[in-house]
Design an enzyme around this catalytic site. Structure first.
Site, PDB file in Angstrom:
ATOM      1  N   TYR A 133      -0.492  -7.726  17.469  1.00 42.10           N
ATOM      2  CA  TYR A 133       0.214  -8.237  18.638  1.00 42.10           C
ATOM      3  C   TYR A 133      -0.012  -9.731  18.834  1.00 42.10           C
ATOM      4  CZ  TYR A 133       1.397  -3.561  20.323  1.00 42.10           C
ATOM      5  OH  TYR A 133       1.915  -2.297  20.460  1.00 42.10           O
ATOM      6  N   LYS A 180      -9.237   1.807  11.020  1.00 35.87           N
ATOM      7  CA  LYS A 180      -8.775   2.122   9.657  1.00 35.87           C
ATOM      8  C   LYS A 180      -9.549   1.191   8.707  1.00 35.87           C
ATOM      9  CE  LYS A 180      -5.803   4.249   6.857  1.00 35.87           C
ATOM     10  NZ  LYS A 180      -5.782   5.712   6.627  1.00 35.87           N
ATOM     11  N   ASP A 213      -5.755   7.899  11.475  1.00 34.72           N
ATOM     12  CA  ASP A 213      -4.839   8.984  11.075  1.00 34.72           C
ATOM     13  C   ASP A 213      -5.486  10.346  11.341  1.00 34.72           C
ATOM     14  OD1 ASP A 213      -6.567   8.080   9.146  1.00 34.72           O
ATOM     15  OD2 ASP A 213      -5.191   8.268   7.462  1.00 34.72           O
ATOM     16  N   ASP A 237      -1.811   1.510  21.476  1.00 33.95           N
ATOM     17  CA  ASP A 237      -0.452   1.724  21.964  1.00 33.95           C
ATOM     18  C   ASP A 237       0.059   3.080  21.495  1.00 33.95           C
ATOM     19  OD1 ASP A 237       1.935   1.038  23.226  1.00 33.95           O
ATOM     20  OD2 ASP A 237       2.790   0.213  21.397  1.00 33.95           O
TER      21      ASP A 237
END
Ligand code: ATP
Length: 341
Positions: A133, A180, A213, A237
């Site tokens: 972002y 991640k 994930d 988000d």
């Protein structure tokens, strides 16, 4: 009637899409509750985004910036962000401008709503100023676009501190850092390194790390294993929308954008143009954001009164909006809450 009156200056951004409808319902409820507890609101209302541009040639009018600087508290409806082009997100711009680094999103079941996941009570702490972002995108050539993911020690440490401080203050037991770092070894690696370092100062709070994930699957299988989710901007988000489904959808989940100087309270959902202007939107998410705002400005009695009325209306189940299985419109739902106050 209460003997004394307290007045709060609040910057109001009704937004667009369903924003003006959910904002009007929310403001009415706050004013009615305030009359009962002795507080009044001096709303300073501004357009932002395409509506503001049409009137002032500015997407975020200077007067709006000034108003937030002065009042230090804003209640904001959703503002549409054009996809794939056009102006930058107003939401992201405001968060960055006022360094509102902590996006706090409590996900809690309301009474009376049928769900495959009853009694959910988890909290998301999403870093709000960095990550993908940051808005740093370039076309390397006509066929290659590059977007830069920015993760800093400062940004990661302060959002982790917010999550752990909240855990300590509210007796929460677990913080999961979501990442991640197996793929983004440097950026997400730095994020979890900072989270782990902060966690060492809070021995009473269990700290764990989950890959994003796997987190999606774990959430759907068993959301009760999570207490506080601590994560970066983009994962936060996405996980917020996923978690909203546990408690009835996007119409319900509130949010607070918190910084050192000021705070902007806004729902998790966007402007939902598909239902805008049709008296269909659920104002609960913005109303619960306003309840968070009332706690922030030390109006706990008004906040509790509104939350109790909201829960009464949900428990009765007679005047609910369509997104949660009812037949009522935005206005009728708002009136039912006012009647329950
Ligand atoms: P953004 O990316 O701007 O946050 P989004 O992709 O999350 O937006 P929304 O605009 O929030 O999308 O809406 C997604 C869908 O959820 C809408 O099409 C609408 O049907 C539903 N929805 C969102 N908010 C509400 C609400 N307050 N009341 C009822 N339905 C809603």
């Amino acid at each position: 009637m209460p003997s004394s009156t307290r007045t709060h200056k609040i910057t109001l951004i009704p937004g667009d899409g369903i924003g003006p409808e959910v904002t009007a319902a929310t403001v009415n409820i706050l004013e009615t509750a305030g009359k009962q507890t002795g507080c009044t609101f001096d709303w300073h209302s501004y357009d932002a985004g395409a509506d503001a541009y049409a009137k002032t040639d500015e997407y975020i009018p200077k007067a709006l910036y000034k108003s937030i600087e002065e009042n230090r508290v804003a209640l904001k409806g959703p503002v549409t962000t054009p996809i794939g082009g056009g102006f930058s997100s107003i939401n992201v711009t405001l968060r960055k401008k006022f360094d509102l680094y902590a996006n706090f999103r409590p996900v809690k079941s309301l009474p009376g709503l049928k769900s495959n996941y009853p009694n959910i009570d988890l909290v998301i702490f999403r870093e709000n100023t960095e990550d993908l972002y940051a808005g740093l995108e370039v076309m390397i050539n006509p066929d290659i676009a590059q977007s830069m993911k920015i993760i800093t020690r400062k940004g990661s440490t302060r959002i982790a501190k917010s999550a752990f401080d909240y855990a300590k203050k509210h007796g929460r037991k677990k913080v999961h850092a979501i990442h991640k770092a197996n793929i983004m070894k440097l950026s997400d690696g730095l994020f979890i390194k900072c989270c782990k370092e902060v966690s060492e100062g809070y021995p009473d709070v269990t700290y764990a790390e989950h890959i994003v994930d796997n987190t999606c699957m774990q959430l759907v299988l068993n959301p009760y294993q999570y207490d506080i989710i601590l994560t970066e901007n983009l994962y936060g988000d996405i996980l917020s929308d996923l978690c909203s489904a546990f408690v009835g959808g996007l119409g319900l989940v509130p949010g607070a954008n918190l910084g050192a100087e000021c705070a902007i309270f806004e729902a998790v959902h966007g402007s939902a143009p598909d239902i805008a202007g049709q008296d269909k939107a659920n104002p609960t998410a913005l109303l619960q954001s306003a309840v968070l705002m009332l706690h922030h400005i030390d109006e706990a009695e008004t906040a509790d009164k509104i939350q109790a009325a909201l829960e009464k209306v949900y428990a009765a189940g007679e005047t609910l909006t369509r997104d949660v299985g009812g037949k009522a419109g935005t206005r009728a739902f708002g009136e039912a809450i006012i009647a329950a106050l």
